[in-house]
Write an enzyme that holds these catalytic residues in place. Structure first.
Site, PDB file in Angstrom:
ATOM      1  N   HIS A  76      55.667  44.919  37.582  1.00  0.00           N
ATOM      2  CA  HIS A  76      55.393  43.938  37.954  1.00  0.00           C
ATOM      3  C   HIS A  76      56.285  42.963  37.231  1.00  0.00           C
ATOM      4  O   HIS A  76      56.462  42.891  35.938  1.00  0.00           O
ATOM      5  CB  HIS A  76      53.803  43.354  37.730  1.00  0.00           C
ATOM      6  CG  HIS A  76      53.634  41.958  37.875  1.00  0.00           C
ATOM      7  ND1 HIS A  76      53.189  40.918  36.947  1.00  0.00           N
ATOM      8  CD2 HIS A  76      53.813  41.440  39.205  1.00  0.00           C
ATOM      9  CE1 HIS A  76      53.034  39.858  37.566  1.00  0.00           C
ATOM     10  NE2 HIS A  76      53.341  40.024  38.783  1.00  0.00           N
ATOM     11  N   SER A  77      56.955  42.038  37.771  1.00  0.00           N
ATOM     12  CA  SER A  77      57.770  40.913  37.071  1.00  0.00           C
ATOM     13  C   SER A  77      58.945  41.432  36.448  1.00  0.00           C
ATOM     14  O   SER A  77      59.667  42.276  36.775  1.00  0.00           O
ATOM     15  CB  SER A  77      56.770  39.886  36.739  1.00  0.00           C
ATOM     16  OG  SER A  77      57.551  38.757  36.485  1.00  0.00           O
ATOM     17  N   TYR A  78      59.181  41.052  35.159  1.00  0.00           N
ATOM     18  CA  TYR A  78      59.754  41.790  34.153  1.00  0.00           C
ATOM     19  C   TYR A  78      59.724  43.053  34.123  1.00  0.00           C
ATOM     20  O   TYR A  78      60.533  43.829  33.996  1.00  0.00           O
ATOM     21  CB  TYR A  78      59.472  41.081  32.840  1.00  0.00           C
ATOM     22  CG  TYR A  78      60.024  42.004  31.653  1.00  0.00           C
ATOM     23  CD1 TYR A  78      61.083  42.046  31.309  1.00  0.00           C
ATOM     24  CD2 TYR A  78      59.084  42.695  31.021  1.00  0.00           C
ATOM     25  CE1 TYR A  78      61.664  42.423  30.167  1.00  0.00           C
ATOM     26  CE2 TYR A  78      59.248  43.431  29.859  1.00  0.00           C
ATOM     27  CZ  TYR A  78      60.819  43.483  29.437  1.00  0.00           C
ATOM     28  OH  TYR A  78      61.047  44.225  28.360  1.00  0.00           O
ATOM     29  N   HIS A 224      51.688  34.831  42.095  1.00  0.00           N
ATOM     30  CA  HIS A 224      52.688  35.716  41.490  1.00  0.00           C
ATOM     31  C   HIS A 224      51.794  37.070  40.880  1.00  0.00           C
ATOM     32  O   HIS A 224      52.591  38.304  40.914  1.00  0.00           O
ATOM     33  CB  HIS A 224      53.495  35.081  40.373  1.00  0.00           C
ATOM     34  CG  HIS A 224      54.227  36.135  39.419  1.00  0.00           C
ATOM     35  ND1 HIS A 224      55.280  36.910  40.335  1.00  0.00           N
ATOM     36  CD2 HIS A 224      54.582  36.380  38.016  1.00  0.00           C
ATOM     37  CE1 HIS A 224      56.057  37.614  39.100  1.00  0.00           C
ATOM     38  NE2 HIS A 224      55.652  37.198  38.223  1.00  0.00           N
TER      39      HIS A 224
END
Length: 242
Positions: A76-78, A224
């Site tokens: 997820h994300s980073y 997000h």
């Protein structure tokens, strides 16, 4: 039964996958949710010496210690930076890579270097400048969490997310990811776009990989933190890969 390793993003910990992991386990899958050095229950290990490489090794260590093969690796994300680095080193153990509203780096990219590609110049400059200012002025090398409200996390879980997120080492965002090309052996890749918040840098990646061989792009109508907003729906999508 499939083996899932769910890798969290910046400031979070393995805790953020609580409900998604529970749904997958109920369906009979094996699920690991490692927490990176310096955040979550490992926040006491935080410091300027923590880098992207540290987090890649965290996940590599988890997979190796649990003797996992045929892994569906989710970032997820980073966490997209992390899973790309992991897959580059142990591709034969990885069945699928799932980028969950995540960065998809190439050789030499850092997260900070990707922001100008994925956001309008004025927005990326604001993000980067704010990150550096907060790290230098407030916590000496640690980047402050972005409030859940800005990620449009579902209202009744924002407090839960905000109180559990902690600062993360700035070096994790600045370190370039060096790849040897091993990750290309992973043939199944999924990009899940959270389509319910802006300004999102992740629309750039969804558009970039939509229609490319070996990629599937899907959208979730949420903020997000997909695993927080739509945990059961996410589990259902992931289980379909197993």
């Amino acid at each position: 039964m499939a083996n899932f390793v769910l890798v969290h993003g910046a400031w979070h910990g393995g805790w953020c996958y609580r409900d998604t992991a529970a749904a997958l386990r109920k369906a009979g899958h094996r699920v690991l949710t490692p927490t990176h050095t310096g955040v979550g229950q490992r926040a006491h290990l935080s410091g300027e010496n923590v880098t992207l490489e540290t987090h890649i090794r965290d996940v590599l260590g988890c997979i190796e210690a649990e003797e996992l093969d045929d892994v569906i690796l989710v970032g997820h994300s980073y966490g997209g930076m992390v899973i790309t680095g992991v897959a580059d080193r142990i591709a034969p153990k990885i069945r699928s890579l799932v980028y969950l509203d995540a960065f998809v780096p190439e050789h030499g990219d850092s997260l900070m270097a990707l922001l100008p590609k994925a956001l309008p110049p004025e927005v990326s400059a604001q993000f980067i400048g704010g990150f550096h200012a907060a790290a230098l002025d407030k916590h000496c090398g640690l980047m402050q969490p972005i409030p859940a409200e800005l990620f449009n996390v579902v209202a009744d879980k924002r407090d839960w997310v905000n109180r559990r997120c902690v600062p993360q080492a700035l070096a994790t965002y600045e370190m370039p990811l060096l790849l040897a090309g091993g990750g290309s052996a992973v043939k199944q890749r999924v990009y899940i776009l959270a389509d319910g918040w802006d300004p999102s840098p992740f629309r750039y990646f969804a558009k970039l990989y939509d229609g490319k061989p070996g990629w599937q792009v899907v959208k979730f109508p949420c903020g997000h933190d997909v695993m927080v907003d739509m945990p059961n729906e996410l589990a259902e999508k992931l289980a379909a890969l197993g």
